[in-house]
Every structure is written in C-alpha cells, then in structure tokens.
Design a protein around this motif. Structure first.
Motif, PDB file in Angstrom:
ATOM      1  N   TYR A 123       3.383 -23.429   0.973  1.00  0.00           N
ATOM      2  CA  TYR A 123       3.277 -24.654   1.779  1.00  0.00           C
ATOM      3  C   TYR A 123       2.323 -24.496   2.953  1.00  0.00           C
ATOM      4  O   TYR A 123       1.981 -25.458   3.616  1.00  0.00           O
ATOM      5  N   PHE A 124       1.951 -23.260   3.221  1.00  0.00           N
ATOM      6  CA  PHE A 124       1.147 -23.017   4.430  1.00  0.00           C
ATOM      7  C   PHE A 124      -0.230 -22.444   4.136  1.00  0.00           C
ATOM      8  O   PHE A 124      -0.954 -22.097   5.059  1.00  0.00           O
ATOM      9  N   THR A 125      -0.565 -22.287   2.845  1.00  0.00           N
ATOM     10  CA  THR A 125      -1.857 -21.694   2.499  1.00  0.00           C
ATOM     11  C   THR A 125      -2.556 -22.543   1.441  1.00  0.00           C
ATOM     12  O   THR A 125      -1.911 -23.096   0.552  1.00  0.00           O
ATOM     13  N   GLU A 126      -3.865 -22.633   1.555  1.00  0.00           N
ATOM     14  CA  GLU A 126      -4.662 -23.333   0.542  1.00  0.00           C
ATOM     15  C   GLU A 126      -6.025 -22.673   0.467  1.00  0.00           C
ATOM     16  O   GLU A 126      -6.747 -22.689   1.462  1.00  0.00           O
ATOM     17  N   PRO A 127      -6.450 -22.055  -0.615  1.00  0.00           N
ATOM     18  CA  PRO A 127      -5.697 -21.883  -1.859  1.00  0.00           C
ATOM     19  C   PRO A 127      -4.532 -20.899  -1.706  1.00  0.00           C
ATOM     20  O   PRO A 127      -4.549 -20.060  -0.812  1.00  0.00           O
TER      21      PRO A 127
END
Ligand code: HEM
Length: 240
Positions: A91-95
C-alpha cells in the motif's frame, strides 16, 4: 471530509510515533547501566552478544526456556505480524518490490496466526490466577486494540473487500502530502482508526519492549568482568 479527518489523524499519529519513539530510545541509551549483570551463561565476546541478541529477537530464546505456552502464543503472534506488515508494504510502494509480492499469499494466513497468538495471550491473562492478579486495564486494552486491528483486517480480507486500489492511492497520496479520497467502508475506517490509535499510544505503552530489548543489560552485556573492568561513563567521570 472523512478523508481529511483521517489524513490529519495519520499525520498526527505518525509524528507522535516517530518523535515519541526517538525520545524514548534516547532516554534508554542514556540510562546508566552501573553494574555488570548479564544473565549467565552469557557470551564472552562481542560477536557472541550479537548472536545472542539475534536469537532472542528472532526465536525469543529466553522466553522459550522459561515458558512454552507464552512462547508459543507470543512467537506466533509476532512472526505473523511481520508477514502481515511485509504484505502491507504494497500500500505504500509503487512499483511493489519483488519480495513483497512473493510474501503476499503467506501474509494472508499470517493474520490468523496473529489472532491465534493474541487470543492465547489474552486467555492467559484471564484464566491464570497469578497473571490475572497482575494484569492492568492497559494490558487488556492493548490486547483488545490489537484484536480489533487484526479482526477488522481479516474481515476486509475474507468477508467484504474495500476498494484497496483506492486505499493504496490514498496512502501514496498522504506520503506526498496530498489528500485524496478514502473509501468510506466502515470496517476500513475501524481498521485505520485502530491503527492510528496504536501509533499514538505506542511510545507510552509497554509495546516499547520492541526497541527496549536491545538496551537490556542482562542481554546486551559481555560476560568479561575479570578481563575488563566495567565502568559506566558517568562513573569514569567521578574517578577523574
Ligand atoms: C495505515 C496502515 C494500514 C492500512 C492502510 C491497512 C489496510 C488494510 C487493508 C486494505 C486490508 C485488507 C487487505 C485485503 O483485502 O487484501 C488489511 C488487512 C489486514 N490488516 Fe491492515 N492496514 C494498515 C495497518 C495494519 C497494521 C499496523 C496491522 C497489524 C499490526 C494490520 C493488520 C491487518 C491484518 C491482520 C489484515 C488481514 C490479513 C491480510 O490481509 O494481510 N494492518 N489492512
């Protein structure tokens, strides 16, 4: 409106958690440890102490030696929590990092491991006479709060999913100081409200045992009183 209230709640909670824990750690680090008191048999080298601490943190070694039931419930809860927290990183990283993707399926069931551990630890506070006697309201409330977090999490996972794409967008937004839209799913609001409460009370709760274990003289001292005289820095000052 709800999105803004939760955003403020999370910013305040994060600030209290970070500053509060940092202040407590500073206090622990500055507390005098005037005596040589490692619990023996203890390691006689620095490397030995590091290994002992690692066994303590990963396997809860001393708890295992002293009480198998508490060890079973406590260890299961904590290891489940690690997996769940790793799973939440998405929920806190992308990718999303590869190892977080890898942990996803295991993390799902880890929620049940947490619940099993928590209910076991709670039963002990109610059923074991001498533990019931020394249990404070705060001991029960911490367990209730954790059960509420885990229970609402499992409800979302297995009963009715909130829009988790939206949840992720909201959380990523908060990290960039942008307030997006939070889905108004009641159980999500309970989950997040309980998590923010946990963050706020963490620095003044017994949950500080997490950083605290590293400062425990009985665990972190080397058993070398004959080879090297134990002298706390403040005591050395007095000798000048
Ligand atoms: C701001 C932080 C958090 C957010 C945004 C969040 C959000 C969520 C969401 C959306 C789900 C449902 C997952 C799904 O349907 O696949 C979930 C599940 C869950 N949450 Fe959280 N959560 C947070 C913090 C925590 C914390 C701190 C804990 C425990 C210490 C926790 C424990 C759980 C558990 C046990 C589940 C069910 C198992 C799972 O799906 O992994 N959550 N959470």
């Amino acid at each position: 409106m709800l999105s803004v209230i939760y955003a403020i709640l999370f910013y305040v909670a994060a600030a209290i958690l970070i500053v509060g824990v940092a202040m407590k750690i500073r206090k622990y680090a500055r507390s005098p440890a005037p005596l040589k008191i490692p619990t023996t048999p203890a390691p006689t080298t620095q490397t030995g102490v590091v290994l002992r601490m690692a066994r303590e943190v990963v396997f809860f070694e001393s708890l295992f030696k002293s009480n198998k039931w508490i060890w079973l419930f406590g260890w299961t809860f904590h290891m489940g929590m690690w997996l769940v927290l790793i799973r939440h990183l998405r929920y806190f990283t992308e990718p999303v990092w590869g190892w977080v993707v890898f942990a996803q399926p295991y993390g799902t069931y880890a929620g049940f491991a947490m619940l099993f551990g928590l209910l076991g630890l709670w039963a002990r506070r109610v059923l074991v006479e001498r533990i019931r006697y020394i249990s404070n309201p705060s001991d029960h409330l911490m367990l209730a709060l954790l059960v509420a977090i885990v229970g609402s999490g499992l409800m979302m996972r297995f009963v009715g999913n909130p829009d988790i794409i939206m949840v992720k967008a909201y959380m990523l937004g908060l990290m960039r100081l942008q307030i997006g839209a939070l889905p108004a799913t009641p159980v999500l609001l309970v989950h997040l409200g309980a998590v923010a409460t946990l963050m706020i009370i963490f620095p003044i709760s017994k949950l500080m045992h997490a950083p605290g274990v590293f400062f425990s003289p009985t665990r972190n001292q080397i058993d070398n009183p004959r080879e090297k005289r134990h002298l706390a820095p403040w005591a050395a000052e007095l000798e000048k």
